[in-house]
Design a protein around this motif. Structure first.
Motif, PDB file in Angstrom:
ATOM      1  N   PHE A  16      85.735  43.034  -9.781  1.00 25.68           N
ATOM      2  CA  PHE A  16      86.288  43.141  -8.433  1.00 25.68           C
ATOM      3  C   PHE A  16      86.213  41.787  -7.715  1.00 25.68           C
ATOM      4  N   HIS A  17      85.108  41.091  -7.926  1.00 23.37           N
ATOM      5  CA  HIS A  17      84.873  39.829  -7.218  1.00 23.37           C
ATOM      6  C   HIS A  17      85.907  38.760  -7.592  1.00 23.37           C
ATOM      7  N   VAL A  18      86.154  38.603  -8.872  1.00 26.09           N
ATOM      8  CA  VAL A  18      87.103  37.562  -9.311  1.00 26.09           C
ATOM      9  C   VAL A  18      88.543  37.867  -8.840  1.00 26.09           C
ATOM     10  N   PRO A  19      89.051  39.111  -9.026  1.00 23.79           N
ATOM     11  CA  PRO A  19      90.400  39.393  -8.494  1.00 23.79           C
ATOM     12  C   PRO A  19      90.503  39.216  -6.980  1.00 23.79           C
ATOM     13  N   LEU A  20      89.439  39.564  -6.249  1.00 27.97           N
ATOM     14  CA  LEU A  20      89.461  39.360  -4.798  1.00 27.97           C
ATOM     15  C   LEU A  20      89.584  37.872  -4.472  1.00 27.97           C
ATOM     16  N   ALA A  21      88.851  37.047  -5.239  1.00 29.25           N
ATOM     17  CA  ALA A  21      88.946  35.598  -5.025  1.00 29.25           C
ATOM     18  C   ALA A  21      90.361  35.101  -5.317  1.00 29.25           C
ATOM     19  N   TRP A  22      90.948  35.601  -6.394  1.00 27.43           N
ATOM     20  CA  TRP A  22      92.297  35.161  -6.782  1.00 27.43           C
ATOM     21  C   TRP A  22      93.326  35.461  -5.695  1.00 27.43           C
ATOM     22  N   VAL A  23      93.307  36.696  -5.185  1.00 26.11           N
ATOM     23  CA  VAL A  23      94.325  37.049  -4.185  1.00 26.11           C
ATOM     24  C   VAL A  23      94.040  36.362  -2.848  1.00 26.11           C
ATOM     25  N   ALA A  24      92.760  36.135  -2.535  1.00 24.92           N
ATOM     26  CA  ALA A  24      92.438  35.399  -1.298  1.00 24.92           C
ATOM     27  C   ALA A  24      92.987  33.979  -1.381  1.00 24.92           C
ATOM     28  N   PHE A  25      92.764  33.315  -2.507  1.00 24.04           N
ATOM     29  CA  PHE A  25      93.261  31.949  -2.664  1.00 24.04           C
ATOM     30  C   PHE A  25      94.794  31.925  -2.682  1.00 24.04           C
ATOM     31  N   ALA A  26      95.409  32.924  -3.313  1.00 26.12           N
ATOM     32  CA  ALA A  26      96.875  32.988  -3.328  1.00 26.12           C
ATOM     33  C   ALA A  26      97.418  33.154  -1.912  1.00 26.12           C
ATOM     34  N   SER A  27      96.748  33.969  -1.114  1.00 19.12           N
ATOM     35  CA  SER A  27      97.177  34.166   0.281  1.00 19.12           C
ATOM     36  C   SER A  27      97.114  32.870   1.058  1.00 19.12           C
ATOM     37  N   PHE A  28      95.998  32.165   0.920  1.00 19.72           N
ATOM     38  CA  PHE A  28      95.839  30.924   1.681  1.00 19.72           C
ATOM     39  C   PHE A  28      96.813  29.849   1.186  1.00 19.72           C
ATOM     40  N   GLY A  29      97.121  29.869  -0.094  1.00 22.37           N
ATOM     41  CA  GLY A  29      98.150  28.957  -0.583  1.00 22.37           C
ATOM     42  C   GLY A  29      99.509  29.279   0.026  1.00 22.37           C
ATOM     43  N   LEU A  30      99.783  30.574   0.172  1.00 21.57           N
ATOM     44  CA  LEU A  30     101.045  30.987   0.778  1.00 21.57           C
ATOM     45  C   LEU A  30     101.092  30.607   2.265  1.00 21.57           C
ATOM     46  N   VAL A  31      99.940  30.676   2.935  1.00 23.58           N
ATOM     47  CA  VAL A  31      99.877  30.238   4.337  1.00 23.58           C
ATOM     48  C   VAL A  31     100.306  28.773   4.441  1.00 23.58           C
ATOM     49  N   ALA A  32      99.795  27.945   3.543  1.00 19.35           N
ATOM     50  CA  ALA A  32     100.123  26.521   3.568  1.00 19.35           C
ATOM     51  C   ALA A  32     101.613  26.284   3.282  1.00 19.35           C
ATOM     52  N   ILE A  33     102.149  26.993   2.289  1.00 20.44           N
ATOM     53  CA  ILE A  33     103.572  26.834   1.954  1.00 20.44           C
ATOM     54  C   ILE A  33     104.444  27.274   3.122  1.00 20.44           C
ATOM     55  N   ALA A  34     104.100  28.429   3.720  1.00 24.98           N
ATOM     56  CA  ALA A  34     104.870  28.915   4.869  1.00 24.98           C
ATOM     57  C   ALA A  34     104.756  27.953   6.043  1.00 24.98           C
ATOM     58  N   GLY A  35     103.560  27.370   6.220  1.00 25.38           N
ATOM     59  CA  GLY A  35     103.375  26.415   7.310  1.00 25.38           C
ATOM     60  C   GLY A  35     104.236  25.174   7.134  1.00 25.38           C
ATOM     61  N   ILE A  36     104.320  24.681   5.907  1.00 25.82           N
ATOM     62  CA  ILE A  36     105.157  23.493   5.636  1.00 25.82           C
ATOM     63  C   ILE A  36     106.623  23.794   5.948  1.00 25.82           C
ATOM     64  N   PHE A  37     107.091  24.953   5.503  1.00 20.17           N
ATOM     65  CA  PHE A  37     108.497  25.304   5.747  1.00 20.17           C
ATOM     66  C   PHE A  37     108.753  25.561   7.230  1.00 20.17           C
ATOM     67  N   TYR A  38     107.750  26.111   7.950  1.00 18.93           N
ATOM     68  CA  TYR A  38     107.954  26.330   9.381  1.00 18.93           C
ATOM     69  C   TYR A  38     108.050  24.996  10.118  1.00 18.93           C
ATOM     70  N   LEU A  39     107.157  24.048   9.775  1.00 19.17           N
ATOM     71  CA  LEU A  39     107.210  22.738  10.417  1.00 19.17           C
ATOM     72  C   LEU A  39     108.510  22.015  10.085  1.00 19.17           C
ATOM     73  N   TRP A  40     109.042  22.274   8.923  1.00 18.31           N
ATOM     74  CA  TRP A  40     110.269  21.603   8.474  1.00 18.31           C
ATOM     75  C   TRP A  40     111.507  22.248   9.093  1.00 18.31           C
ATOM     76  N   LEU A  41     111.605  23.591   9.006  1.00 18.36           N
ATOM     77  CA  LEU A  41     112.821  24.284   9.406  1.00 18.36           C
ATOM     78  C   LEU A  41     112.738  24.918  10.787  1.00 18.36           C
TER      79      LEU A  41
END
Length: 237
Positions: free
Chosen positions: A44-69
Motif C-alpha cells: 500500500f505504501h509504495v503505490p501511495l507514494a507513486w500516485v502522490a508523486f505522479a499527482s505533484f508532477g501533474l501539478v507542475a506540468i499544469a502550472g507550466i501550461f497555465y503560465l504559458w497559455l
C-alpha cells in the motif's frame, strides 16, 4: 476528462482491482523473511507514494501550461491534482509510520527521505492553503502555479535521497546493491496489481474533482456574463 462513461468505467475498475489487490496482499503473497507480516503494508505504501508523486508532477506540468497559455483548464487541472496528491501523500506518510513502528521501533525519525517527504507535504499544504484562503483570480492562479512547479522539484530529491544521503529507509524497488529486492515472484505480481489499482483509483478521483472544478469555472463565467449584461441593461446611457 468530462466523460461519464469513462468515469463509470474507472469506478468499476477501481473496485475490481482493489478487491484483487486486497486478496493478493492478505491471502496470496508470502510475508518478507526479515520483516514478517509488517512488510505487507509495503504493497500500500509504495503505490501511495507513486500516485502522490505522479499527482505533484501533474501539478507542475499544469502550472507550466497555465503560465504559458493562461487557459483556466490548466489551472483547474493543477488544483485538482494538488488536492488529489495531498490525499495520497498524507496516506503515504501515515502508512510509512505504521510500517516504521514495528521495524524501527518509532513512528517517525528525521531520516533524509522522511524529512524531504515531510517538506514536500508542507509545500503542497501551503499551495492548498493559498487556494482556500484567496479568491480565484488570475494572479492567485499564477502564484499557485509557481508554487506547484517549485514544490515538484522536491519529488526527484525524495526519490534519490536514499542514494544521496545515509538513510535507514529501505530502497526496495532498486536496492543500493542492485536488483529489486523482491525475492519471490508473487511479491512482484502483488506489487504490480497494487500499483495498477492505486493508479486507476487516482485517475478516477482526479477526474471527479477536475470535472467539479471545470463546472465551477463555467458557472463563474456564466454568472459574470449575466452580471455584465444586467449592468449594461440598467445603464441609462
Amino acid at each position: 476528462m468530462n466523460n461519464p462513461t469513462i468515469r463509470n468505467w474507472l469506478g468499476f475498475s477501481t473496485l475490481a482491482l482493489m478487491l484483487a489487490s486486497l486478496f493478493m496482499v492478505f491471502d496470496y503473497v508470502p510475508p518478507d523473511a526479515e520483516m514478517g507480516i509488517a512488510q505487507l503494508i509495503f504493497y500500500f505504501h509504495v503505490p501511495l507514494a507513486w500516485v502522490a508523486f505522479a499527482s505533484f508532477g501533474l501539478v507542475a506540468i499544469a502550472g507550466i501550461f497555465y503560465l504559458w497559455l493562461g487557459d483556466q483548464l490548466w489551472d483547474d487541472l493543477g488544483y485538482a491534482a494538488a488536492e488529489t496528491g495531498m490525499i495520497f501523500c498524507t496516506l503515504m506518510i501515515v502508512t510509512g509510520s505504521i510500517w516504521a513502528k514495528p521495524i524501527w521501533g518509532t513512528w517517525w525519525t528525521w531520516d533524509s527521505r522522511l524529512t524531504m517527504t515531510f517538506i514536500l507535504w508542507l509545500m503542497y499544504g501551503g499551495y492548498l492553503m493559498l487556494r482556500a484562503s484567496a479568491d480565484d483570480t488570475p494572479q492567485v492562479a499564477r502564484f499557485a502555479a509557481v508554487i506547484g512547479i517549485v514544490a515538484a522539484l522536491d519529488v526527484p530529491i525524495v526519490i534519490a535521497s536514499v542514494r544521496l544521503w545515509r538513510t535507514i529507509h529501505p530502497a526496495v524497488l532498486v536496492t543500493k546493491q542492485g536488483g529489486h529486492g523482491l525475492e519471490d515472484p508473487r511479491m512482484i505480481w502483488t506489487l504490480l496489481v497494487s500499483l495498477t489499482a492505486f493508479t486507476v483509483l487516482w485517475a478516477w478521483i482526479l477526474m471527479l474533482r477536475f470535472t467539479q472544478l471545470r463546472t465551477r469555472s463555467r458557472m463563474g463565467r456564466l454568472a459574470g456574463g449575466i452580471a455584465l449584461a444586467a449592468a449594461a441593461a440598467s445603464d441609462p446611457r
